[in-house]
Scaffold this motif. Sequence first.
Motif, PDB file in Angstrom:
ATOM      1  N   TYR A   1       0.830  -1.202   0.000  1.00  0.00           N
ATOM      2  CA  TYR A   1       0.000   0.000   0.000  1.00  0.00           C
ATOM      3  C   TYR A   1       0.872   1.263   0.000  1.00  0.00           C
ATOM      4  O   TYR A   1       1.827   1.386   0.771  1.00  0.00           O
ATOM      5  CB  TYR A   1      -0.910   0.010   1.235  1.00  0.00           C
ATOM      6  CG  TYR A   1      -1.784   1.242   1.326  1.00  0.00           C
ATOM      7  CD1 TYR A   1      -2.914   1.378   0.533  1.00  0.00           C
ATOM      8  CD2 TYR A   1      -1.444   2.273   2.206  1.00  0.00           C
ATOM      9  CE1 TYR A   1      -3.703   2.510   0.605  1.00  0.00           C
ATOM     10  CE2 TYR A   1      -2.235   3.420   2.285  1.00  0.00           C
ATOM     11  CZ  TYR A   1      -3.359   3.529   1.476  1.00  0.00           C
ATOM     12  OH  TYR A   1      -4.137   4.648   1.540  1.00  0.00           O
ATOM     13  N   GLY A   2       0.531   2.213  -0.889  1.00  0.00           N
ATOM     14  CA  GLY A   2       1.243   3.490  -0.953  1.00  0.00           C
ATOM     15  C   GLY A   2       2.480   3.479  -1.817  1.00  0.00           C
ATOM     16  O   GLY A   2       3.123   4.526  -1.993  1.00  0.00           O
ATOM     17  N   VAL A   3       2.837   2.315  -2.382  1.00  0.00           N
ATOM     18  CA  VAL A   3       4.023   2.224  -3.239  1.00  0.00           C
ATOM     19  C   VAL A   3       3.594   2.376  -4.690  1.00  0.00           C
ATOM     20  O   VAL A   3       2.664   1.707  -5.152  1.00  0.00           O
ATOM     21  CB  VAL A   3       4.755   0.882  -3.030  1.00  0.00           C
ATOM     22  CG1 VAL A   3       5.918   0.759  -4.011  1.00  0.00           C
ATOM     23  CG2 VAL A   3       5.241   0.777  -1.593  1.00  0.00           C
ATOM     24  N   HIS A   4       4.271   3.246  -5.433  1.00  0.00           N
ATOM     25  CA  HIS A   4       3.924   3.519  -6.825  1.00  0.00           C
ATOM     26  C   HIS A   4       4.755   2.624  -7.757  1.00  0.00           C
ATOM     27  O   HIS A   4       5.962   2.832  -7.911  1.00  0.00           O
ATOM     28  CB  HIS A   4       4.163   4.993  -7.139  1.00  0.00           C
ATOM     29  CG  HIS A   4       3.329   5.918  -6.303  1.00  0.00           C
ATOM     30  ND1 HIS A   4       1.986   6.112  -6.507  1.00  0.00           N
ATOM     31  CD2 HIS A   4       3.677   6.690  -5.223  1.00  0.00           C
ATOM     32  CE1 HIS A   4       1.523   6.966  -5.629  1.00  0.00           C
ATOM     33  NE2 HIS A   4       2.521   7.331  -4.824  1.00  0.00           N
ATOM     34  N   TRP A   5       4.083   1.668  -8.347  1.00  0.00           N
ATOM     35  CA  TRP A   5       4.738   0.697  -9.226  1.00  0.00           C
ATOM     36  C   TRP A   5       4.004   0.656 -10.567  1.00  0.00           C
ATOM     37  O   TRP A   5       2.777   0.539 -10.609  1.00  0.00           O
ATOM     38  CB  TRP A   5       4.734  -0.685  -8.579  1.00  0.00           C
ATOM     39  CG  TRP A   5       5.070  -1.805  -9.527  1.00  0.00           C
ATOM     40  CD1 TRP A   5       4.213  -2.711 -10.085  1.00  0.00           C
ATOM     41  CD2 TRP A   5       6.369  -2.129 -10.035  1.00  0.00           C
ATOM     42  NE1 TRP A   5       4.880  -3.584 -10.900  1.00  0.00           N
ATOM     43  CE2 TRP A   5       6.215  -3.245 -10.894  1.00  0.00           C
ATOM     44  CE3 TRP A   5       7.634  -1.587  -9.846  1.00  0.00           C
ATOM     45  CZ2 TRP A   5       7.286  -3.821 -11.567  1.00  0.00           C
ATOM     46  CZ3 TRP A   5       8.707  -2.173 -10.510  1.00  0.00           C
ATOM     47  CH2 TRP A   5       8.527  -3.274 -11.351  1.00  0.00           C
ATOM     48  N   ASN A   6       4.750   0.769 -11.675  1.00  0.00           N
ATOM     49  CA  ASN A   6       4.172   0.702 -13.011  1.00  0.00           C
ATOM     50  C   ASN A   6       4.586  -0.615 -13.647  1.00  0.00           C
ATOM     51  O   ASN A   6       5.745  -0.769 -14.059  1.00  0.00           O
ATOM     52  CB  ASN A   6       4.648   1.879 -13.860  1.00  0.00           C
ATOM     53  CG  ASN A   6       3.931   1.961 -15.193  1.00  0.00           C
ATOM     54  OD1 ASN A   6       3.502   0.954 -15.750  1.00  0.00           O
ATOM     55  ND2 ASN A   6       3.794   3.170 -15.722  1.00  0.00           N
ATOM     56  N   PRO A   7       3.666  -1.587 -13.785  1.00  0.00           N
ATOM     57  CA  PRO A   7       4.032  -2.889 -14.331  1.00  0.00           C
ATOM     58  C   PRO A   7       4.369  -2.835 -15.823  1.00  0.00           C
ATOM     59  O   PRO A   7       5.089  -3.708 -16.320  1.00  0.00           O
ATOM     60  CB  PRO A   7       2.785  -3.747 -14.077  1.00  0.00           C
ATOM     61  CG  PRO A   7       1.666  -2.763 -13.994  1.00  0.00           C
ATOM     62  CD  PRO A   7       2.245  -1.532 -13.392  1.00  0.00           C
ATOM     63  N   ASN A   8       3.864  -1.837 -16.539  1.00  0.00           N
ATOM     64  CA  ASN A   8       4.133  -1.744 -17.976  1.00  0.00           C
ATOM     65  C   ASN A   8       5.553  -1.300 -18.276  1.00  0.00           C
ATOM     66  O   ASN A   8       6.145  -1.695 -19.277  1.00  0.00           O
ATOM     67  CB  ASN A   8       3.144  -0.784 -18.640  1.00  0.00           C
ATOM     68  CG  ASN A   8       1.719  -1.296 -18.581  1.00  0.00           C
ATOM     69  OD1 ASN A   8       1.470  -2.492 -18.682  1.00  0.00           O
ATOM     70  ND2 ASN A   8       0.770  -0.395 -18.399  1.00  0.00           N
ATOM     71  N   THR A   9       6.091  -0.458 -17.410  1.00  0.00           N
ATOM     72  CA  THR A   9       7.451   0.044 -17.623  1.00  0.00           C
ATOM     73  C   THR A   9       8.459  -0.534 -16.638  1.00  0.00           C
ATOM     74  O   THR A   9       9.654  -0.280 -16.770  1.00  0.00           O
ATOM     75  CB  THR A   9       7.467   1.579 -17.503  1.00  0.00           C
ATOM     76  OG1 THR A   9       6.988   1.953 -16.198  1.00  0.00           O
ATOM     77  CG2 THR A   9       6.567   2.225 -18.564  1.00  0.00           C
ATOM     78  N   MET A  10       7.973  -1.287 -15.638  1.00  0.00           N
ATOM     79  CA  MET A  10       8.828  -1.840 -14.580  1.00  0.00           C
ATOM     80  C   MET A  10       9.581  -0.723 -13.853  1.00  0.00           C
ATOM     81  O   MET A  10      10.764  -0.848 -13.521  1.00  0.00           O
ATOM     82  CB  MET A  10       9.822  -2.856 -15.167  1.00  0.00           C
ATOM     83  CG  MET A  10       9.181  -4.082 -15.797  1.00  0.00           C
ATOM     84  SD  MET A  10       8.589  -5.295 -14.589  1.00  0.00           S
ATOM     85  CE  MET A  10      10.121  -6.142 -14.177  1.00  0.00           C
ATOM     86  N   ILE A  11       8.874   0.383 -13.590  1.00  0.00           N
ATOM     87  CA  ILE A  11       9.469   1.515 -12.884  1.00  0.00           C
ATOM     88  C   ILE A  11       8.848   1.634 -11.501  1.00  0.00           C
ATOM     89  O   ILE A  11       7.630   1.682 -11.347  1.00  0.00           O
ATOM     90  CB  ILE A  11       9.277   2.827 -13.669  1.00  0.00           C
ATOM     91  CG1 ILE A  11      10.066   2.790 -14.986  1.00  0.00           C
ATOM     92  CG2 ILE A  11       9.736   4.023 -12.836  1.00  0.00           C
ATOM     93  CD1 ILE A  11       9.904   4.031 -15.844  1.00  0.00           C
ATOM     94  N   LEU A  12       9.707   1.695 -10.490  1.00  0.00           N
ATOM     95  CA  LEU A  12       9.308   1.913  -9.110  1.00  0.00           C
ATOM     96  C   LEU A  12       9.589   3.371  -8.770  1.00  0.00           C
ATOM     97  O   LEU A  12      10.726   3.832  -8.874  1.00  0.00           O
ATOM     98  CB  LEU A  12      10.106   0.991  -8.186  1.00  0.00           C
ATOM     99  CG  LEU A  12       9.953   1.227  -6.678  1.00  0.00           C
ATOM    100  CD1 LEU A  12       8.515   0.948  -6.233  1.00  0.00           C
ATOM    101  CD2 LEU A  12      10.933   0.354  -5.907  1.00  0.00           C
ATOM    102  N   ASN A  13       8.545   4.100  -8.373  1.00  0.00           N
ATOM    103  CA  ASN A  13       8.698   5.514  -8.040  1.00  0.00           C
ATOM    104  C   ASN A  13       8.653   5.680  -6.521  1.00  0.00           C
ATOM    105  O   ASN A  13       7.614   5.494  -5.892  1.00  0.00           O
ATOM    106  CB  ASN A  13       7.580   6.326  -8.707  1.00  0.00           C
ATOM    107  CG  ASN A  13       7.820   7.827  -8.600  1.00  0.00           C
ATOM    108  OD1 ASN A  13       8.625   8.281  -7.799  1.00  0.00           O
ATOM    109  ND2 ASN A  13       7.122   8.590  -9.429  1.00  0.00           N
ATOM    110  N   LEU A  14       9.791   6.029  -5.943  1.00  0.00           N
ATOM    111  CA  LEU A  14       9.879   6.230  -4.499  1.00  0.00           C
ATOM    112  C   LEU A  14       9.408   7.616  -4.075  1.00  0.00           C
ATOM    113  O   LEU A  14       9.259   7.880  -2.879  1.00  0.00           O
ATOM    114  CB  LEU A  14      11.323   6.015  -4.021  1.00  0.00           C
ATOM    115  CG  LEU A  14      11.944   4.651  -4.325  1.00  0.00           C
ATOM    116  CD1 LEU A  14      13.363   4.599  -3.787  1.00  0.00           C
ATOM    117  CD2 LEU A  14      11.104   3.536  -3.738  1.00  0.00           C
ATOM    118  N   GLY A  15       9.193   8.513  -5.049  1.00  0.00           N
ATOM    119  CA  GLY A  15       8.732   9.854  -4.740  1.00  0.00           C
ATOM    120  C   GLY A  15       9.821  10.722  -4.136  1.00  0.00           C
ATOM    121  O   GLY A  15      11.013  10.472  -4.287  1.00  0.00           O
ATOM    122  N   GLU A  16       9.390  11.755  -3.394  1.00  0.00           N
ATOM    123  CA  GLU A  16      10.318  12.663  -2.717  1.00  0.00           C
ATOM    124  C   GLU A  16      10.384  12.320  -1.225  1.00  0.00           C
ATOM    125  O   GLU A  16       9.368  11.987  -0.612  1.00  0.00           O
ATOM    126  CB  GLU A  16       9.871  14.119  -2.887  1.00  0.00           C
ATOM    127  CG  GLU A  16       9.885  14.604  -4.327  1.00  0.00           C
ATOM    128  CD  GLU A  16       9.498  16.077  -4.425  1.00  0.00           C
ATOM    129  OE1 GLU A  16       9.305  16.713  -3.368  1.00  0.00           O
ATOM    130  OE2 GLU A  16       9.390  16.581  -5.551  1.00  0.00           O
TER     131      GLU A  16
END
Length: 420
Positions: free
Chosen positions: A309-324
């Motif tokens: 929960y709260g983790v931004h994950w894009n399965p199409n690009t395999m990019i994990l966004n940790l934010g600021e």
Amino acid sequence: MNLRAVTALIALVIALAGTVWLGRGNGDIQPAAPVPKQTDPSDDRPKISPTGPYPKAVVDTPLYNFGSMAVGQSLSHNFILKNEGEVPLEVQKGATTCKCTLSEMKENMVAPGESIKIELTWTPKSPQQNFGQTATIYTNDPKNQELKLQIEGTANNLIAFTGDFEGSPHWSLPTMSTTDPVSFSGKIHTKYLDEFKILGIESSKPGLTSKFRPLTAEELKEADTKSGYTIEVTADPEQFPLGGFTERLTVKTDIPHDLSPPGTEEKHDHPEGHDHKHDHEHATPEGPRTFVIQVSGNHTGPIRIVPTYGVHWNPNTMILNLGEFPAKEGKTVTLSMFVEGTEHSLEIVDQEIAPDFLEFELKKDDKFESKTKQRYELKFAVPAEMSPVSFGRTNLAKVKLQTNHPNAKEIEFRVQFISL
């Protein structure tokens, strides 16, 4: 002598002195320089007779619509200018935004009852929803001293594609979730050329192949086009790492860059000081045209990743966004990864992590029970007390894994974050 006489005498002396002073000063004043005569632009135009009789310049249709044109295509239209007056009509070409050609005539004169052709030619350099070009013709007809001839139309790209967006075609492949190749079929066609040939197609990746065939008569009719091809693109999952990807197909054709017929090159009357170097930089490229098609897809393979929960994950690009986050505190997130297609535990054979301070850990969940799947925890961490740093879209951090899984030999995660 009384007071009135004295006053009159003093006034007379002052007047005589002023007259003498003014007389001396006149010899020092320089005569004013003559004002140069300003040149009137109309001096070079055909002269209007002050008394008549007069010519009469007539153009039945001063506006012509080309309709739809292709970028790089040259089209021309002849306007007919007739002299319906009593004396010869003198004509002279004025300002123009396109190529303007006057048919040959004796001393720029059109005899009464005669006519001439005025050809306007235009070659659009970029797509335009509506274009308009104008040529001005000066005459000695007092009622039509400036004739405005106009051409207009719409300019479109010469070649149209399936998935075309502002001239940049983008094709999307189906998701690769098994070892079976996936394919996509798109069209490349034109309504401006009766025919053209595809000389070959080059791929930016060996695992991305293509084949093509001409469109059938029925397909041409359906697409409202003159000629074209269907291109089938196929991607082999074994040649792609897990995650999203974008590759390129370069289509080579026999279509020349310059579509203008000989002798119809666009010309302008360049004013003094015109930068001819600028013209050279925008010269038409040599050789036949090539077109680039962007091909994107997503290779999920035998794995599926679920973020907490709260983790931004894009399965199409395999990019994990940790934010600021504050650099002093750091950041740690955990993902769940489910693996199919093997009875053996997933092992990392080799790994590449950049930047090197990024921490990564893969741990198997032995309590997870399933006959077809295994569950693993993936932990990504930026350590605390680091200097502020940013990894954005153009310089993503990455974790690249080599594994023992037969259908997931290479897995690449990309990480985006800003530590402040």
